[in-house]
Design an enzyme around this catalytic site. Sequence first.
Site, PDB file in Angstrom:
ATOM      1  N   CYS A  74       0.865  -1.181   0.000  1.00  0.00           N
ATOM      2  CA  CYS A  74       0.000   0.000   0.000  1.00  0.00           C
ATOM      3  C   CYS A  74       0.896   1.225   0.000  1.00  0.00           C
ATOM      4  O   CYS A  74       1.557   1.523   0.996  1.00  0.00           O
ATOM      5  CB  CYS A  74      -0.928   0.009   1.212  1.00  0.00           C
ATOM      6  SG  CYS A  74      -2.044   1.448   1.243  1.00  0.00           S
ATOM      7  N   HIS A 151      -2.251  -5.019 -10.431  1.00  0.00           N
ATOM      8  CA  HIS A 151      -3.092  -3.965 -11.000  1.00  0.00           C
ATOM      9  C   HIS A 151      -3.346  -4.227 -12.477  1.00  0.00           C
ATOM     10  O   HIS A 151      -2.462  -4.691 -13.199  1.00  0.00           O
ATOM     11  CB  HIS A 151      -2.412  -2.597 -10.868  1.00  0.00           C
ATOM     12  CG  HIS A 151      -2.402  -2.065  -9.479  1.00  0.00           C
ATOM     13  ND1 HIS A 151      -3.361  -1.192  -9.005  1.00  0.00           N
ATOM     14  CD2 HIS A 151      -1.561  -2.287  -8.451  1.00  0.00           C
ATOM     15  CE1 HIS A 151      -3.096  -0.895  -7.741  1.00  0.00           C
ATOM     16  NE2 HIS A 151      -2.005  -1.555  -7.381  1.00  0.00           N
ATOM     17  N   GLU A 200     -10.307  -0.366  -5.687  1.00  0.00           N
ATOM     18  CA  GLU A 200      -9.267  -1.071  -4.956  1.00  0.00           C
ATOM     19  C   GLU A 200      -9.772  -2.416  -4.458  1.00  0.00           C
ATOM     20  O   GLU A 200     -10.847  -2.503  -3.851  1.00  0.00           O
ATOM     21  CB  GLU A 200      -8.786  -0.218  -3.779  1.00  0.00           C
ATOM     22  CG  GLU A 200      -7.511  -0.705  -3.158  1.00  0.00           C
ATOM     23  CD  GLU A 200      -6.878   0.325  -2.240  1.00  0.00           C
ATOM     24  OE1 GLU A 200      -5.893  -0.052  -1.573  1.00  0.00           O
ATOM     25  OE2 GLU A 200      -7.352   1.475  -2.174  1.00  0.00           O
ATOM     26  N   CYS A 209      -4.933   5.820  -4.383  1.00  0.00           N
ATOM     27  CA  CYS A 209      -4.269   4.523  -4.284  1.00  0.00           C
ATOM     28  C   CYS A 209      -2.843   4.722  -4.781  1.00  0.00           C
ATOM     29  O   CYS A 209      -2.629   4.949  -5.984  1.00  0.00           O
ATOM     30  CB  CYS A 209      -5.004   3.471  -5.109  1.00  0.00           C
ATOM     31  SG  CYS A 209      -4.199   1.852  -5.086  1.00  0.00           S
ATOM     32  N   GLY A 212      -1.730   2.047  -7.176  1.00  0.00           N
ATOM     33  CA  GLY A 212      -2.454   2.255  -8.423  1.00  0.00           C
ATOM     34  C   GLY A 212      -1.837   3.361  -9.257  1.00  0.00           C
ATOM     35  O   GLY A 212      -1.719   3.250 -10.487  1.00  0.00           O
TER      36      GLY A 212
END
Length: 270
Positions: A74, A151, A200, A209, A212
């Site tokens: 994260c 992703h 997410e 994110c 992301g």
Amino acid sequence: MRIAFTKMHGLGNDFVVLDARAAPLPELTCTFASALADRRTGIGCDQLIVLDHSSVADLRMRIFNADGGEVEACGNASRAVALLHGQPARIETAGGLIEATPGAAGISIDMGEPRFEWNAIPLAYAMDTHHMPVAWEMLDQPTAVNVGNPHVIFFVDDCDAVELDRLGPEIEHDPLFPQRINVNVATVTARDAVRLRVWERGVGLTRACGTGACATAIGAMRRGLVDRAVTVTLPGGPLRIEWNQAGRIIMTGPAAESFRGTFDSRDFGA
């Protein structure tokens, strides 16, 4: 048992941070994590972050999404943890070691090297991850990148026009993605600028994110749509992403502390 916590956020992507180095914690079950994350009956957050000792880094960071599932990485939480640490740090995560450096422009995180192999995403079967021959309604030909977590990125004319709240969960749970997937829809607006929205994995629509933003920037660079340093603007604000000459991803942006408190672990099933 009362447990101390710190509520933090990075561009509105918010976290409850617990420090197992300071005091022992109850068993970190899916039920406990999701109960804390509940915005009506818990403290409320996108992710529960647990800090612990590490034998290979300055500290270890565990990450639990709002649904209680533990995940690998994260980016926004990494900046929040670096803010708490207050100095440069190496952080152990399930997705690998990352390095954090506070600075005048924000907190920079060396997120490591991206991976593009189909089985590193992972996908259910072999295919080209650069231009994937798949589609979900108007979303087609995505690219896939693993930046510590998986992703898939769709480049579209207007990311705000995509019904991501409807298509996001469908794509996240598609059998093509055996570990589920984070879903990004992006619009390139200049050689150094991208707009982004993210569904997410295990959370839903989020204001920001970090991984992301990294994955989307790398996907756009790999396709030649942007230069090697870009500003990715999410609903919560901008992040600066660079893919440096050493092949490593550097993410720079803010983090903030919201408040501190304590809770009784028995109130959340512990």
